[in-house]
Design a protein around this motif. Structure first.
Motif, PDB file in Angstrom:
ATOM      1  N   GLU A 250      42.953  40.063  34.603  1.00 26.99           N
ATOM      2  CA  GLU A 250      42.077  40.735  35.562  1.00 26.99           C
ATOM      3  C   GLU A 250      40.699  40.991  34.960  1.00 26.99           C
ATOM      4  O   GLU A 250      39.671  40.813  35.620  1.00 26.99           O
ATOM      5  CB  GLU A 250      42.720  42.045  36.011  1.00 26.99           C
ATOM      6  CG  GLU A 250      43.989  41.842  36.857  1.00 26.99           C
ATOM      7  CD  GLU A 250      44.683  43.147  37.171  1.00 26.99           C
ATOM      8  OE1 GLU A 250      44.258  44.180  36.584  1.00 26.99           O
ATOM      9  OE2 GLU A 250      45.637  43.144  37.970  1.00 26.99           O
ATOM     10  N   GLU A 251      40.692  41.411  33.685  1.00 29.60           N
ATOM     11  CA  GLU A 251      39.407  41.639  33.022  1.00 29.60           C
ATOM     12  C   GLU A 251      38.626  40.335  32.876  1.00 29.60           C
ATOM     13  O   GLU A 251      37.405  40.313  33.043  1.00 29.60           O
ATOM     14  CB  GLU A 251      39.641  42.271  31.647  1.00 29.60           C
ATOM     15  CG  GLU A 251      40.210  43.691  31.718  1.00 29.60           C
ATOM     16  CD  GLU A 251      40.606  44.219  30.352  1.00 29.60           C
ATOM     17  OE1 GLU A 251      40.449  43.451  29.365  1.00 29.60           O
ATOM     18  OE2 GLU A 251      41.063  45.372  30.274  1.00 29.60           O
ATOM     19  N   MET A 252      39.350  39.242  32.572  1.00 29.52           N
ATOM     20  CA  MET A 252      38.688  37.955  32.417  1.00 29.52           C
ATOM     21  C   MET A 252      38.115  37.473  33.751  1.00 29.52           C
ATOM     22  O   MET A 252      37.005  36.918  33.805  1.00 29.52           O
ATOM     23  CB  MET A 252      39.662  36.916  31.860  1.00 29.52           C
ATOM     24  CG  MET A 252      39.033  35.565  31.546  1.00 29.52           C
ATOM     25  SD  MET A 252      40.171  34.469  30.700  1.00 29.52           S
ATOM     26  CE  MET A 252      41.452  34.283  31.936  1.00 29.52           C
ATOM     27  N   LYS A 253      38.848  37.686  34.857  1.00 27.24           N
ATOM     28  CA  LYS A 253      38.336  37.297  36.164  1.00 27.24           C
ATOM     29  C   LYS A 253      37.091  38.104  36.522  1.00 27.24           C
ATOM     30  O   LYS A 253      36.121  37.569  37.071  1.00 27.24           O
ATOM     31  CB  LYS A 253      39.416  37.517  37.226  1.00 27.24           C
ATOM     32  CG  LYS A 253      40.556  36.508  37.160  1.00 27.24           C
ATOM     33  CD  LYS A 253      41.611  36.802  38.196  1.00 27.24           C
ATOM     34  CE  LYS A 253      41.070  36.621  39.591  1.00 27.24           C
ATOM     35  NZ  LYS A 253      42.113  36.850  40.628  1.00 27.24           N
ATOM     36  N   THR A 254      37.123  39.390  36.175  1.00 22.82           N
ATOM     37  CA  THR A 254      35.939  40.219  36.440  1.00 22.82           C
ATOM     38  C   THR A 254      34.747  39.728  35.635  1.00 22.82           C
ATOM     39  O   THR A 254      33.627  39.612  36.153  1.00 22.82           O
ATOM     40  CB  THR A 254      36.253  41.679  36.094  1.00 22.82           C
ATOM     41  OG1 THR A 254      37.368  42.122  36.868  1.00 22.82           O
ATOM     42  CG2 THR A 254      35.063  42.574  36.379  1.00 22.82           C
ATOM     43  N   ALA A 255      35.005  39.416  34.351  1.00 23.01           N
ATOM     44  CA  ALA A 255      33.925  38.911  33.506  1.00 23.01           C
ATOM     45  C   ALA A 255      33.422  37.563  34.008  1.00 23.01           C
ATOM     46  O   ALA A 255      32.220  37.278  33.977  1.00 23.01           O
ATOM     47  CB  ALA A 255      34.419  38.781  32.060  1.00 23.01           C
ATOM     48  N   GLN A 261      27.570  35.475  38.582  1.00 22.94           N
ATOM     49  CA  GLN A 261      26.465  36.176  39.225  1.00 22.94           C
ATOM     50  C   GLN A 261      25.235  36.206  38.336  1.00 22.94           C
ATOM     51  O   GLN A 261      24.096  36.069  38.811  1.00 22.94           O
ATOM     52  CB  GLN A 261      26.910  37.607  39.581  1.00 22.94           C
ATOM     53  CG  GLN A 261      25.949  38.350  40.498  1.00 22.94           C
ATOM     54  CD  GLN A 261      25.894  37.702  41.871  1.00 22.94           C
ATOM     55  OE1 GLN A 261      26.721  36.868  42.215  1.00 22.94           O
ATOM     56  NE2 GLN A 261      24.889  38.083  42.651  1.00 22.94           N
ATOM     57  N   SER A 262      25.468  36.352  37.012  1.00 25.54           N
ATOM     58  CA  SER A 262      24.335  36.357  36.077  1.00 25.54           C
ATOM     59  C   SER A 262      23.618  35.019  36.088  1.00 25.54           C
ATOM     60  O   SER A 262      22.392  34.957  36.026  1.00 25.54           O
ATOM     61  CB  SER A 262      24.839  36.669  34.661  1.00 25.54           C
ATOM     62  OG  SER A 262      25.423  37.946  34.599  1.00 25.54           O
TER      63      SER A 262
END
Length: 483
Positions: A250-255, A261-262
Motif C-alpha cells: 500500500e505504501e509503495m502504491k501511494t509512493a 503526479q510529480s
C-alpha cells in the motif's frame, strides 16, 4: 496427478508400515509353522522311543514263550492307532526282512515294504524321520522308522505315520488370526498416520498454498494458527509477514502515485513557456480590442467585429487551459475509440512553441484509422514524455519524427526518432531505471521513461530504446490494437 505433501506422507508412511507389518507377519507365521512341525516331530520321536521299547519287551517275552506270539503286539498296535490324540495314519511292526508282522490295518499283514527310509533305519541304530507330501487324507505327514534292537540284536522295525492335518489346521487358524490382526493394526496405523499428517504436515501444505496465493494485488491471505509449537509459530510469522507485505504494498502504491503526479508536474513546468506563449498571444489581442472599444465602442458595427475577436481569443484561452487541466488530471478513463493521430495532434499543441523556439523540424507518418485500447491520458503521457525527451536532446535544432503503423500480429508500433545528442552505450541499460537521468538540473527528474515503461507494461506492450551518441535516439512503443 501431482500429490500434495500430506498425501505423499500418508502414502509413503502407510506403504512402509504395510511392508514392515507384512514381513513381520510372514516371519511370525513361518516361525510358528516351523515350531509346530518341530514339536510334532519331537512328539513322534518320543513316541517311537517309548513304543519301540515296549515292543522289544513283547518280542522278548514271545521269544521266551511267556506270551502268545504276535497277540500282544497286534493288540498294542491297534490300541495305539485308535488313540485320537495321537493322529496316527498307521502303525506297523516289520521283521528284519521289512515284512509286515503286525499292522493297524490287518490287510497289510505279510506285505514287504520297499522304502529307503526303512532300509536306512535297519542299517543304523537311530530313529529316522521322513516327510511325505500327502497321506491317505490328503494332508502332509511325518513317517518314523525306529529300529527294534537291543545289545546288538536286531528284532525288526517300528514303522508309523503321524498326520500333520491338525498342525496344518492350527496353522491356518493362526494365519487367519494374523491376517485379521494385520488388517486391524493397519486400520489403526492408517488413522494414526492421517492424524499425524493432519497435525504436522497439513500446516506445512497450508503454508505452501498460502504462499502461492499471496500476490501483491490481492488481500491478506491468513492461515489459521492452533497451538504453540514450531509449526504454529511459523504460521504466525507467516501471517505477520503477509500483513507487513500488504502494508508495504500500500505504501509503495501511494509512493508510485506520488511519483507519477510529480512527473506530471515536472512536465507541466517544462511546458509552462509553451502554455504561456499560447495564452499571451490572444491576451495581447484582447487588450488591444478593449482599448479600441473604449475609443470607438459607440459604433455598433465596429463593436460587433471586436466583440467577435474577443470571444475568439477567449475560446482559444479556454481551450488551452482545458488541455492543460486535462493533462494535469489524474483521471485514467478507458478510451473506447482512441485514434493515435488525434492524440498526437493534441500533444503537438503543447510542444509546437518549443519546437519553433529550438528550430526543430517535426514530421509524422501516422496512418489514419489506428486505434488503441489505451486510456487517452495514458497515451498522451507516453507521447508527451518520449517527445519531450527528444526535444530536450536537440537544443541546437534537429529533426523529430513520429511513425505509427500496424504490424502483422495486429499490434500498433509507434516510433519516435530524434537527431539529438544520443545516449552513451553504457547508459542504455539504465534508461528505464527510477530517477535515472543524464539531463541538467531543472530539465528532468528521471521519471519520464520509467513511467513510460510502467504504462506500456500495464497494457502488456513493449518499449525499447536504441541510441548512438552524437547521432540520435529511437524509442519504439508496441501496444495491442483495439479489438
Amino acid at each position: 496427478m501431482r500429490l500434495s505433501l500430506q498425501k505423499k506422507f500418508i502414502l509413503v508412511a502407510f506403504v512402509s508400515l504395510l511392508a514392515l507389518t507384512s514381513v513381520i507377519s510372514f516371519i511370525a507365521a513361518s516361525n510358528t509353522r516351523a515350531a509346530l512341525y518341530q514339536a510334532t516331530e519331537k512328539q513322534g520321536r518320543m513316541l517311537a522311543q517309548t513304543v519301540s521299547a515296549l515292543i522289544i519287551n513283547e518280542l522278548i517275552y514271545e521269544k521266551l514263550g511267556l506270551v502268545e506270539e504276535g497277540g500282544l503286539i497286534d493288540n498294542y498296535v491297534r490300541d495305539l492307532h485308535g488313540r485320537r490324540e495321537l493322529d496316527l495314519n498307521f502303525v506297523a511292526v516289520l521283521d528284519t526282512g521289512q515284512r509286515v508282522t503286525s499292522h493297524s490295518d490287518f490287510r497289510e499283514f505279510g506285505k514287504h515294504y520297499e522304502n529307503p527310509l526303512l532300509t536306512q533305519a535297519a542299517e543304523g541304530n537311530t530313529i529316522l524321520v521322513g516327510k511325505v507330501e500327502t497321506d491317505s487324507v490328503g494332508a502332509e505327514a511325518f513317517e518314523f522308522a525306529a529300529p527294534l534292537a537291543i545289545e546288538g540284536k536286531q528284532w525288526g522295525l517300528l514303522y508309523f505315520s503321524l498326520s500333520l492335518a491338525s498342525v496344518e489346521s492350527e496353522i491356518r487358524t493362526l494365519i487367519v488370526r494374523i491376517v485379521s490382526f494385520f488388517f486391524i493394526v493397519m486400520a489403526v496405523l492408517f488413522l494414526l498416520i492421517f492424524l499425524l499428517s493432519w497435525r504436522f504436515i497439513k500446516p506445512i501444505t497450508n503454508l505452501s498454498h498460502a504462499m502461492e496465493e499471496v500476490e501483491m494485488e490481492m488481500g491478506e491471505k491468513i492461515i489459521p494458527v492452533a497451538g504453540d509449537d514450531e509449526l504454529s509459530r511459523l504460521a504466525k510469522s507467516f501471517n505477520d509477514m503477509v500483513r507487513r507485505i500488504r502494508r508495504a504494498n500500500e505504501e509503495m502504491k501511494t509512493a508510485h502515485d506520488k511519483l507519477r503526479q510529480s512527473e506530471k508536474l515536472a512536465t507541466l513546468g517544462v511546458l509552462s513557456s509553451s502554455i504561456a506563449h499560447r495564452i499571451n498571444n490572444p491576451l495581447g489581442g484582447l487588450f488591444n480590442c478593449v482599448r479600441l472599444l473604449r475609443r470607438q465602442g459607440d459604433d455598433p458595427s465596429f463593436r460587433k467585429n471586436y466583440l467577435d475577436l474577443i470571444e475568439e481569443g477567449l475560446q482559444s484561452i479556454k481551450l488551452t487551459t482545458g488541455q492543460l487541466l486535462t493533462t494535469a488530471s489524474r483521471r485514467t478513463g478507458a478510451g473506447k475509440h482512441l485514434e493515435v493521430a488525434e492524440v498526437l495532434a493534441t500533444v503537438l499543441k503543447f510542444l509546437e512553441h518549443r519546437l519553433k523556439r529550438q528550430g526543430i523540424v517535426f514530421s509524422s507518418d501516422v496512418a489514419p484509422g489506428l486505434f488503441l485500447a489505451v486510456a487517452p491520458y495514458d497515451l498522451e503521457e507516453l507521447l508527451l514524455n518520449t517527445m519531450l525527451n527528444a526535444i530536450q536532446a536537440m537544443e541546437s535544432g534537429g529533426l523529430l519524427s513520429v511513425i505509427a503503423r500496424k504490424d502483422g500480429s495486429g499490434n500498433v508500433t509507434i516510433i519516435i526518432e530524434d537527431t539529438g545528442v544520443g545516449i552513451k552505450e553504457a547508459d542504455l541499460d539504465r534508461v528505464f531505471d527510477l530517477f535515472y537521468s543524464t539531463k541538467s538540473d531543472g530539465e528532468g527528474t528521471g521519471l519520464g521513461l520509467w513511467m513510460c515503461y510502467e504504462l506500456v507494461k500495464k497494457y502488456k506492450g513493449d518499449i525499447t530504446v536504441s541510441s548512438t551518441e552524437g547521432v540520435g535516439t529511437t524509442v519504439t512503443l508496441i501496444i495491442a490494437e483495439e479489438r
